[in-house]
Design a protein around this motif. Structure first.
Motif, PDB file in Angstrom:
ATOM      1  N   CYS A  62       0.917  -0.918  -0.102  1.00 57.52           N
ATOM      2  CA  CYS A  62       0.183   0.012  -0.015  1.00 57.52           C
ATOM      3  C   CYS A  62       0.871   1.166   0.000  1.00 57.52           C
ATOM      4  O   CYS A  62       0.378   2.008  -0.377  1.00 57.52           O
ATOM      5  N   HIS A  66      -0.774   1.670   6.165  1.00 58.02           N
ATOM      6  CA  HIS A  66      -1.617   0.373   6.213  1.00 58.02           C
ATOM      7  C   HIS A  66      -1.573  -0.795   6.363  1.00 58.02           C
ATOM      8  O   HIS A  66      -2.098  -0.869   7.092  1.00 58.02           O
TER       9      HIS A  66
ATOM     10  N   THR B 104      -8.763  11.115   9.925  1.00 59.17           N
ATOM     11  CA  THR B 104      -8.003   9.986   9.721  1.00 59.17           C
ATOM     12  C   THR B 104      -7.813   8.880   7.341  1.00 59.17           C
ATOM     13  O   THR B 104      -7.115   8.497   7.104  1.00 59.17           O
ATOM     14  N   ALA B 106      -8.655   7.493   4.623  1.00 60.14           N
ATOM     15  CA  ALA B 106      -9.532   6.231   3.620  1.00 60.14           C
ATOM     16  C   ALA B 106      -7.999   5.518   3.760  1.00 60.14           C
ATOM     17  O   ALA B 106      -7.516   5.235   3.314  1.00 60.14           O
ATOM     18  N   ARG B 107      -8.479   4.109   3.340  1.00 66.59           N
ATOM     19  CA  ARG B 107      -7.134   3.146   3.344  1.00 66.59           C
ATOM     20  C   ARG B 107      -8.337   2.463   1.477  1.00 66.59           C
ATOM     21  O   ARG B 107      -9.387   2.651   1.061  1.00 66.59           O
ATOM     22  N   LYS B 109      -9.009  -0.817  -1.100  1.00 64.34           N
ATOM     23  CA  LYS B 109      -9.949  -1.797  -1.035  1.00 64.34           C
ATOM     24  C   LYS B 109      -8.895  -2.800  -1.982  1.00 64.34           C
ATOM     25  O   LYS B 109      -8.270  -2.010  -3.019  1.00 64.34           O
ATOM     26  N   LEU B 283     -11.632   5.286   6.576  1.00 59.56           N
ATOM     27  CA  LEU B 283     -10.294   4.534   7.805  1.00 59.56           C
ATOM     28  C   LEU B 283     -11.272   4.666   9.187  1.00 59.56           C
ATOM     29  O   LEU B 283     -10.990   6.278   9.625  1.00 59.56           O
ATOM     30  N   SER B 284     -12.098   4.289   9.785  1.00 56.97           N
ATOM     31  CA  SER B 284     -12.801   4.778  10.748  1.00 56.97           C
ATOM     32  C   SER B 284     -12.286   4.101  12.348  1.00 56.97           C
ATOM     33  O   SER B 284     -13.214   3.904  12.973  1.00 56.97           O
ATOM     34  N   GLU B 285     -11.360   3.654  12.294  1.00 59.77           N
ATOM     35  CA  GLU B 285     -11.130   2.409  14.006  1.00 59.77           C
ATOM     36  C   GLU B 285     -11.170   3.448  14.538  1.00 59.77           C
ATOM     37  O   GLU B 285     -11.565   3.576  15.493  1.00 59.77           O
ATOM     38  N   VAL B 324     -13.017  10.511   5.850  1.00 59.80           N
ATOM     39  CA  VAL B 324     -13.734   9.328   7.383  1.00 59.80           C
ATOM     40  C   VAL B 324     -14.917   9.699   7.893  1.00 59.80           C
ATOM     41  O   VAL B 324     -15.831   8.485   7.558  1.00 59.80           O
TER      42      VAL B 324
END
Lengths: 110, 392
Positions: A62, A66, B104, B106-107, B109, B283-285, B324
């Motif tokens: 990534c 992450h 934060t 996003a990540r 997928k 990204l919601s941890e 987020v």
């Protein structure tokens, strides 16, 4: 083999100051402050570690912290994410390898 | 003790800091070693000759906040607690504040497929950071798996550096991925409608003969794909495997019919890198650590913390801003950061004004990440209002 993009059609030209650092004991060069993943890739190094269990090669995935695929040992400290680590002159970076099997044992990798 | 801690030094976080720092003691935390978040790799032509250069925008935001806000980089947040005030646990120590903004982002997928763990396989975002920020080529010849706005934009960016993109096509069908050629075609056509200049003009080229969403348009789409803006896009080809021993050497491609069913023989394409792209997810941890109620919204990219259009959450003095809250462009993220800051300062007039800017940008955005985005936003807002009624 990958290479650096010194002239970018839109972003223009860029100049670098290179500094030496160690990869598995060998001296290579990177740009101070760039990510370790970028510096290693620019040196043609794609395999950053071999998988703890099956020993298969793994590289950056990534590139923004992450996925943790790019874990390396830096200055003796294990499991540092190469993509989040800027290059510093003289730093020592090592590839992580397969872990010994708990039952069978195997000290060739320790 | 800080007035406000902001988690994330991207477009949303820095935009919030820029406003708050005028009257508050502000701390901005980020895991990366450079501020700017995902602005750092962004580069696309908004209109003819007018470029969105994320790196430049990040530099400006950094210049405007440096020295006025405390910005701690290379710092990971691993826990947050609320007990009258917010306590943020980080790799650089424990910090406390009255207000907290979660920005934060996003990540990416990924749809897994055989061979995806080989060195040389990466997300499109990884290739973007390498190419535009680090200025190192991810490889000389690549294949992109996944057809969506992000993968299309980044494919174009690779082209500015003469990195060859051999193919952009669909991933194999599996339990996670069921995108059909029809879905991909709709994505391309929707990009064509809001085309930043020359983006996907082929949509209209096909449409010249039949209406874009007419079933025949999909059938007419050439089996070997089309060249649109130098990009070899193919919605009737799927990469089913990535091959190599020590690193990526090739991919195996299967042609399909318009329903995604395999047709004809498989073929290998030589390449030295592969990008997998399956869109972005919030990204919601951090919100989960605080036990915030989350809402699943496909148009927004996944689970988002329940929030109001004013960026408030269920908890007092806790705000969210940027991706987020749902996947959108960096301009929206910047406005959302500003909006959260205005709310914290109690500046109602500025907040309403910024909300209008968000709605305006959302309506006119050149690249839409999801066709039902506005509907997704309305659904979350309606749930927020229902929550208010529950509490009365």
């Amino acid at each position: 083999m990958t290479e650096r993009i010194l002239n970018h059609k839109i972003l223009g030209a860029i100049r670098h100051e290179f500094v030496p650092f160690k990869w598995n004991g060998e001296t290579i060069y990177g740009v101070e402050g760039e990510s370790l993943t970028a510096a290693l890739l620019a040196n043609g190094i794609r395999t950053l570690r071999t998988h703890e269990k099956d020993g298969k090669p793994r590289g950056l995935y990534c590139n923004i912290g992450h996925c943790s695929e790019c874990r390396v040992t830096i200055g003796g400290e294990k499991n540092q994410r190469a993509c989040l680590t800027p290059v510093k002159e003289g730093m020592s970076v090592k590839q992580q390898t397969e872990l010994p099997h708990l039952v069978k044992g195997d000290d060739s990798h320790v | 003790m800080f007035d406000t801690i902001i988690i994330g030094a991207g477009p949303a976080g820095l935009s919030a800091a820029k406003i708050l720092q005028e009257s508050q003691k502000v701390l901005v935390l980020d895991e990366y070693f450079h501020a700017g978040g995902r602005l750092l790799g962004q580069l696309y032509e908004e209109e003819k000759g007018r470029w969105w250069n994320g790196l430049e925008i990040a530099r400006r935001l950094i210049m405007e906040t440096e020295g006025k806000s405390e910005i701690r980089l290379s710092t990971s947040v691993y826990n947050v607690e609320l007990d009258d005030i917010y306590t943020v646990y980080t790799t650089a120590g424990v910090f406390k504040s009255r207000s907290l903004i979660i920005a934060t982002g996003a990540r990416e997928k990924s749809t897994p497929l055989p061979g995806w763990d080989l060195p040389g396989v990466m997300t499109v975002g990884a290739a973007q950071v390498l190419t535009n920020f680090s200025r190192v080529k991810p490889g000389n010849k690549g294949v992109i798996i996944g057809i969506n706005p992000l993968s299309m934009v980044i494919a174009m960016e690779l082209g500015y550096t003469d990195i060859e993109v051999a193919k952009i096509c669909l991933p194999p069908k599996n339990k996670i991925n069921d995108q059909t050629p029809k879905d991909a075609f709709e994505t391309l056509v929707s990009l064509g409608n809001s085309a930043p200049s020359k983006f996907i003009s082929f949509g209209t080229r096909v449409a010249g003969r039949v209406k874009p969403l007419h079933p025949a348009a999909l059938k007419l789409f050439p089996k070997g794909g089309v060249k649109a803006m130098g990009l070899p896009i193919s919605i009737k080809e799927k990469i089913i495997r990535i091959n190599g021993t020590e690193k990526v050497e090739s991919v195996t491609m299967q042609k399909t019919d318009s329903k995604g069913r395999p047709v004809g023989r498989k073929r290998e394409i030589q390449c030295d890198f592969v990008c997998i792209s399956d869109g972005l997810a919030p990204l919601s941890e951090i919100g989960s650590l605080l036990d915030l109620r989350h809402v699943y919204s496909e148009p927004l990219g996944g689970y988002v913390p329940l929030h109001s259009e004013m960026m408030e959450t269920e908890l007092p003095d806790l705000y969210v801003a940027g991706n987020v809250t749902g996947i959108e462009n960096a301009k929206v993220a910047m406005y959302q950061g500003q909006l959260a800051a205005h709310r914290i300062l109690g500046d109602e007039e500025a907040a309403i004004c910024t909300l209008a800017s968000i709605n305006n940008e959302r309506k006119n955005a050149k690249v839409k990440f999801h066709k039902d985005l506005i509907h997704g936003r309305e659904t979350v807002e309606a749930m927020w209002k229902d929550l208010g009624k529950e509490n009365v």
